[in-house]
Design an enzyme around this catalytic site. Structure first.
Site, PDB file in Angstrom:
ATOM      1  N   GLU A  97       0.931  -1.005   0.604  1.00 28.33           N
ATOM      2  CA  GLU A  97      -0.271   0.040   0.103  1.00 28.33           C
ATOM      3  C   GLU A  97       0.560   1.088   0.142  1.00 28.33           C
ATOM      4  O   GLU A  97       2.187   1.082   0.774  1.00 28.33           O
ATOM      5  CB  GLU A  97      -0.670   0.278   1.032  1.00 28.33           C
ATOM      6  N   ASN A 102       2.739   9.847  -1.691  1.00 31.95           N
ATOM      7  CA  ASN A 102       4.161   9.731  -1.962  1.00 31.95           C
ATOM      8  C   ASN A 102       4.058   9.408  -3.783  1.00 31.95           C
ATOM      9  O   ASN A 102       4.789   7.998  -3.954  1.00 31.95           O
ATOM     10  CB  ASN A 102       3.824   8.083  -1.351  1.00 31.95           C
ATOM     11  N   TYR A 109       8.020   2.252  -7.723  1.00 34.68           N
ATOM     12  CA  TYR A 109       7.477   0.678  -7.825  1.00 34.68           C
ATOM     13  C   TYR A 109       6.828   0.761  -9.371  1.00 34.68           C
ATOM     14  O   TYR A 109       7.110  -0.035  -9.553  1.00 34.68           O
ATOM     15  CB  TYR A 109       6.116   0.797  -6.735  1.00 34.68           C
TER      16      TYR A 109
HETATM   17  C1  LIG Z   1      10.448   5.237  -1.286  1.00 38.43           C
HETATM   18  C2  LIG Z   1      12.151   5.462  -1.156  1.00 38.43           C
HETATM   19  C3  LIG Z   1      12.511   4.152  -0.354  1.00 38.43           C
HETATM   20  C4  LIG Z   1      12.703   5.687  -2.857  1.00 38.43           C
HETATM   21  O1  LIG Z   1      14.106   5.769  -2.412  1.00 38.43           O
HETATM   22  P1  LIG Z   1      14.615   6.672  -2.658  1.00 38.43           P
HETATM   23  O2  LIG Z   1      16.850   5.643  -2.476  1.00 38.43           O
HETATM   24  O3  LIG Z   1      15.263   7.900  -3.104  1.00 38.43           O
HETATM   25  O4  LIG Z   1      14.858   5.981  -4.723  1.00 38.43           O
HETATM   26  P2  LIG Z   1      15.708   5.696  -5.595  1.00 38.43           P
HETATM   27  O5  LIG Z   1      16.698   6.924  -5.285  1.00 38.43           O
HETATM   28  O6  LIG Z   1      16.208   4.447  -6.207  1.00 38.43           O
HETATM   29  O7  LIG Z   1      14.946   6.281  -7.240  1.00 38.43           O
HETATM   30  C5  LIG Z   1      13.824   4.874  -7.569  1.00 38.43           C
HETATM   31  C6  LIG Z   1      13.762   5.809  -8.411  1.00 38.43           C
HETATM   32  O8  LIG Z   1      12.496   7.051  -8.050  1.00 38.43           O
HETATM   33  C7  LIG Z   1      12.705   7.797  -8.574  1.00 38.43           C
HETATM   34  N1  LIG Z   1      12.251   8.991  -7.087  1.00 38.43           N
HETATM   35  C8  LIG Z   1      12.590   9.222  -6.461  1.00 38.43           C
HETATM   36  N2  LIG Z   1      12.612  10.083  -5.821  1.00 38.43           N
HETATM   37  C9  LIG Z   1      11.899  10.649  -5.949  1.00 38.43           C
HETATM   38  C10 LIG Z   1      11.184  11.892  -5.984  1.00 38.43           C
HETATM   39  N3  LIG Z   1      10.708  12.633  -4.702  1.00 38.43           N
HETATM   40  N4  LIG Z   1      10.257  12.323  -6.927  1.00 38.43           N
HETATM   41  C11 LIG Z   1      10.433  11.682  -8.483  1.00 38.43           C
HETATM   42  N5  LIG Z   1      11.123  10.911  -8.192  1.00 38.43           N
HETATM   43  C12 LIG Z   1      10.932  10.377  -7.396  1.00 38.43           C
HETATM   44  C13 LIG Z   1      14.003   8.337  -8.857  1.00 38.43           C
HETATM   45  O9  LIG Z   1      13.915   8.829  -9.952  1.00 38.43           O
HETATM   46  C14 LIG Z   1      14.173   6.538  -9.798  1.00 38.43           C
HETATM   47  O10 LIG Z   1      13.368   6.575 -10.870  1.00 38.43           O
HETATM   48  P3  LIG Z   1      14.125   5.832 -12.173  1.00 38.43           P
HETATM   49  O11 LIG Z   1      14.623   4.700 -11.427  1.00 38.43           O
HETATM   50  O12 LIG Z   1      12.871   6.092 -13.442  1.00 38.43           O
HETATM   51  O13 LIG Z   1      15.491   6.975 -11.935  1.00 38.43           O
HETATM   52  C15 LIG Z   1      12.218   6.904  -0.411  1.00 38.43           C
HETATM   53  O14 LIG Z   1      12.078   8.314  -1.126  1.00 38.43           O
HETATM   54  C16 LIG Z   1      11.707   6.500   0.685  1.00 38.43           C
HETATM   55  O15 LIG Z   1      12.515   5.984   2.012  1.00 38.43           O
HETATM   56  N6  LIG Z   1      11.348   7.469   0.983  1.00 38.43           N
HETATM   57  C17 LIG Z   1       9.786   7.356   2.270  1.00 38.43           C
HETATM   58  C18 LIG Z   1       9.833   5.991   3.464  1.00 38.43           C
HETATM   59  C19 LIG Z   1       8.506   5.894   1.752  1.00 38.43           C
HETATM   60  O16 LIG Z   1       7.858   6.532   2.058  1.00 38.43           O
HETATM   61  N7  LIG Z   1       8.324   4.508   1.882  1.00 38.43           N
HETATM   62  C20 LIG Z   1       7.681   4.010   0.495  1.00 38.43           C
HETATM   63  C21 LIG Z   1       6.910   3.560   1.678  1.00 38.43           C
HETATM   64  S1  LIG Z   1       5.545   3.092   0.466  1.00 38.43           S
END
Ligand SMILES: CC(C)(COP(=O)(O)OP(=O)(O)OC[C@H]1O[C@@H](n2cnc3c(N)ncnc32)[C@H](O)[C@@H]1OP(=O)(O)O)[C@@H](O)C(=O)NCCC(=O)NCCS
Length: 141
Positions: A97, A102, A109
């Site tokens: 979910e 977000n 995903y």
């Molecule tokens: C969601 C989360 C785990 C992603 O981790 P991350 O290390 O920042 O992500 P990555 O650097 O591996 O990027 C993955 C993809 O998301 C995109 N992305 C990451 N942050 C982004 C943002 N703020 N806005 C738009 N795109 C974003 C990246 O461009 C990448 O896309 P691509 O591979 O097509 O270029 C991180 O933002 C996080 O920990 N957020 C807080 C906790 C959370 O919300 N977890 C998910 C709960 S369901």
């Protein structure tokens, strides 16, 4: 993840989420034997995930990267490990979910092949005192 990691995990959890899990939730996840993993660098814990698998269905309950190290590909790497682990446990599908607001998680995903299969209404607490829906995503493994 072991209970010794919880102070570091909770510090990241509180920095990364507007409505963080409590220590008791992580402790319950460890106690019931969910797959709880941390990612570490030389400085210590930088991210983690919590995955449950039962009856060939996996559910990703938490995936988080410390805010200072987000957008460097670590979330994608950790998600790859989630998929490996779910397959090792014979899961056929992975569900999760996410808040529709977000964006980072949805980009991650959807880019991994998850598709939207439904909405849980009023699932999360929201800043206006109300509730926010959850989007339910699934990936066939
Ligand atoms: C969601 C989360 C785990 C992603 O981790 P991350 O290390 O920042 O992500 P990555 O650097 O591996 O990027 C993955 C993809 O998301 C995109 N992305 C990451 N942050 C982004 C943002 N703020 N806005 C738009 N795109 C974003 C990246 O461009 C990448 O896309 P691509 O591979 O097509 O270029 C991180 O933002 C996080 O920990 N957020 C807080 C906790 C959370 O919300 N977890 C998910 C709960 S369901």
């Amino acid at each position: 993840m072991g209970s010794g990691d919880l102070p570091a995990v909770l510090a990241i959890e509180r920095a990364a989420y507007p409505y963080p899990w409590t220590g008791a939730i992580f402790q319950d996840c460890l106690r019931v034997g969910y797959c709880c993993w941390v990612a570490e660098d030389a400085s210590g814990v930088i991210g983690y995930f919590v995955l449950s698998v039962a009856a060939q269905e996996a559910h990703l309950l938490n995936l988080c990267i410390t805010p200072q190290l987000q957008r460097q590909g670590l979330g994608r790497r950790l998600l790859r490990q989630v998929l490996r682990l779910a397959r090792e446990h014979d899961a056929r599908s992975l569900f999760l979910e996410v808040r529709p607001s977000n964006t980072a998680a949805l980009v991650l995903y959807r880019g991994t092949g998850f598709t939207e299969i439904g909405v849980r209404r009023a699932y999360y607490p929201a800043d206006d005192g109300g509730r926010e829906n959850a989007v339910v995503l699934s990936l066939s493994l």
